[in-house]
Design a protein around this motif. Structure first.
Motif, short mmCIF file in Angstrom:
data_model
loop_
_atom_site.label_atom_id
_atom_site.label_comp_id
_atom_site.label_asym_id
_atom_site.label_seq_id
_atom_site.Cartn_x
_atom_site.Cartn_y
_atom_site.Cartn_z
N GLN A 1 0.83 -1.21 0.00
CA GLN A 1 0.00 0.00 0.00
C GLN A 1 0.87 1.26 0.00
OE1 GLN A 1 -3.20 0.50 -0.36
NE2 GLN A 1 -3.04 2.72 -0.01
N ARG A 2 1.87 1.26 0.88
CA ARG A 2 2.77 2.42 0.95
C ARG A 2 3.57 2.57 -0.34
NH1 ARG A 2 3.67 7.45 1.95
NH2 ARG A 2 5.82 7.97 2.49
N PHE A 3 3.97 1.44 -0.90
CA PHE A 3 4.70 1.48 -2.18
C PHE A 3 3.84 2.17 -3.25
CE2 PHE A 3 6.01 0.08 -6.30
CZ PHE A 3 7.39 -0.03 -6.24
N CYS A 4 2.58 1.80 -3.29
CA CYS A 4 1.69 2.39 -4.30
C CYS A 4 1.53 3.89 -4.09
CB CYS A 4 0.32 1.70 -4.27
SG CYS A 4 0.39 -0.02 -4.77
N GLU A 5 1.41 4.29 -2.84
CA GLU A 5 1.28 5.73 -2.55
C GLU A 5 2.50 6.49 -3.05
OE1 GLU A 5 -1.25 5.12 1.62
OE2 GLU A 5 0.80 5.94 1.67
N LEU A 6 3.66 5.93 -2.78
CA LEU A 6 4.90 6.60 -3.19
C LEU A 6 5.04 6.61 -4.71
CD1 LEU A 6 7.29 5.23 -0.41
CD2 LEU A 6 6.57 7.60 -0.72
N ALA A 7 4.67 5.52 -5.36
CA ALA A 7 4.75 5.46 -6.82
C ALA A 7 3.81 6.48 -7.45
CB ALA A 7 4.43 4.05 -7.31
N GLN A 8 2.66 6.64 -6.84
CA GLN A 8 1.70 7.62 -7.38
C GLN A 8 2.22 9.05 -7.21
OE1 GLN A 8 -1.84 6.52 -5.24
NE2 GLN A 8 -2.09 4.65 -6.45
N VAL B 1 10.38 -4.32 -5.26
CA VAL B 1 10.45 -4.42 -6.73
C VAL B 1 11.20 -5.68 -7.13
CG1 VAL B 1 11.41 -3.36 -8.82
CG2 VAL B 1 10.32 -1.93 -7.08
N THR B 2 12.30 -5.93 -6.46
CA THR B 2 13.12 -7.10 -6.80
C THR B 2 12.36 -8.39 -6.55
OG1 THR B 2 15.07 -5.83 -6.15
CG2 THR B 2 15.36 -8.21 -6.37
N GLN C 1 -0.03 -5.80 -6.87
CA GLN C 1 -0.36 -4.39 -6.66
C GLN C 1 0.88 -3.51 -6.91
OE1 GLN C 1 -1.79 -3.78 -2.67
NE2 GLN C 1 -2.63 -1.74 -3.12
N VAL C 2 2.01 -3.99 -6.44
CA VAL C 2 3.27 -3.26 -6.63
C VAL C 2 3.61 -3.19 -8.12
CG1 VAL C 2 5.77 -3.41 -6.28
CG2 VAL C 2 4.20 -3.73 -4.35
N GLU D 1 2.09 1.60 -14.09
CA GLU D 1 1.29 2.81 -14.32
C GLU D 1 2.17 4.05 -14.20
OE1 GLU D 1 -1.82 4.03 -11.43
OE2 GLU D 1 -3.19 3.41 -13.02
N ALA D 2 3.03 4.05 -13.18
CA ALA D 2 3.92 5.20 -12.97
C ALA D 2 4.91 5.34 -14.12
CB ALA D 2 4.66 5.04 -11.64
#
Lengths: 146, 209
Positions: free
Chosen positions: A4-11, A32-33, A39-40, A46-47
């Motif tokens: 979830q936090r990863f998605c927020e940061l990517a957005q 990522v690795t 979701q990640v 998308e980013a």
């Protein structure tokens, strides 16, 4: 880091982890690795698409005229301490020279005055000739008593 | 945080009005400030005026600059952003309205030097892509555009960008998320089809600065 936090940061920061907050990068890279979370992966993809678009906005570099104008708007260089020192030194040398000249002129005028007072007007008679005397010579005999 | 400011030494030399330092400062910062102002204002002429004014303030402040008090690059960005906002407020009656704001000729002049080395088809595609991105940036709310320009194009860190904007890092993240969401709507959704016409290479056109 949670997905979830990863998605927020990517957005917010895009897909390039080097643009992310420094303290989040290592954990993000680990996610990522691992490639374990769908979701990640989706957030990253998308980013990346948006980053690809953003990279296509170009701005022409500054032209020579603008460069010249901006450089010309800077104030002129002031004299530094070295230039100031040279200037004052020159002024000092000139001042010493001037004082020397004035002193020389004064000495010459005194010499001529003494010669005139002691010898009076130049005479054709060698007996009345008075040798030139300077302030540095021995005054010798007192001529007034003769 | 500011102890290792890479601009400190040069700034001190600029403060002494050393001509070589002045030229180096212009070479180092003018492209960044011009990029920032162009993307914030969408108008090349105004952007050049802003860049010039920012440098006049730089010359004025350089002799008084206190090393370690602030990061110089962030300060310069703040100065340029304030100048941009002065101009944006000045055209309140004529808000940036997207592609109509920048004529085709003006828009092409923004990047023709970079694109001129490419084959005509590629060049035209890049012109079209750039126009679309420029138009999408132009219609973003000002603070969102500012956040995105500082973080993405100017490559400031989150702390530096937040500092330049006078907001918290959390507020910056929120602005960035909204900016990117808005841009995605405009750029990646064409006729309801996500991803249409989206360029894929994201590295070959980054600003040299």
């Amino acid at each position: 880091m949670t997905p979830q936090r990863f998605c927020e940061l990517a957005q917010a920061y895009g897909a390039d982890l080097s643009r992310w907050p420094a303290h989040e990068r290592a954990a993000a890279q680990a996610l990522v690795t691992a490639q374990a979370d769908a979701q990640v992966r989706a957030a990253l993809s998308e980013a990346e698409s948006l980053d690809g678009w953003l990279a296509h906005h170009l701005v022409a570099p500054a032209g020579a005229d603008l460069l010249r104008r901006v450089v010309a708007s800077a104030p002129p260089q002031r004299a530094g301490w070295y230039q100031a020192w040279l200037w004052w030194s020159g002024l000092g040398v000139a001042g010493v020279g001037l004082v020397g000249g004035v002193s020389g002129a004064l000495a010459m005028s005194l010499l001529l005055s003494v010669a005139f007072l002691q010898g009076g007007a130049p005479s054709a008679d060698p007996a009345w000739e008075v040798p030139a005397v300077t302030a540095f010579d021995d005054p010798g005999a007192d001529w007034s008593e003769e | 945080m500011t102890g290792d400011d890479p601009d400190s030494e040069l700034l001190e030399q600029v403060g002494r009005n050393e001509p070589a330092a002045v030229r180096e400062m212009v070479a180092r910062k003018l492209p960044r400030i011009l990029n920032l102002a162009t993307r914030m204002l969408g108008d090349r002429g105004e952007a050049e005026d802003v860049a010039q004014e920012a440098f006049i303030r730089l010359w004025r402040h350089a002799p008084m600059w206190e090393r370690g008090r602030a990061r110089f690059d962030t300060w310069l960005h703040r100065v340029a952003l304030n100048l941009c906002y002065d101009r944006l407020r000045g055209r309140r009656d004529q808000p940036m309205g997207g592609s109509a704001e920048v004529s085709d000729g003006e828009e092409q002049s923004l990047f023709i030097e970079d694109a001129s080395a490419d084959a005509p088809d590629t060049c035209l595609e890049r012109v079209q892509y750039s126009e679309r991105v420029g138009a999408a940036l132009a219609v973003l709310p000002g603070r969102q555009r500012e956040a995105l320009v500082l973080q993405y194009y100017q490559e400031l860190s989150n702390v530096e960008a937040a500092s330049a904007m006078g907001i918290s890092v959390e507020a910056l993240e929120s602005l960035l998320s909204r900016a990117r969401r808005n841009l995605r709507q405009r750029l990646l959704v064409v006729d309801g089809s996500p991803g249409a016409l989206a360029p894929t290479d994201s590295t070959d056109h980054k600003d040299p600065t």
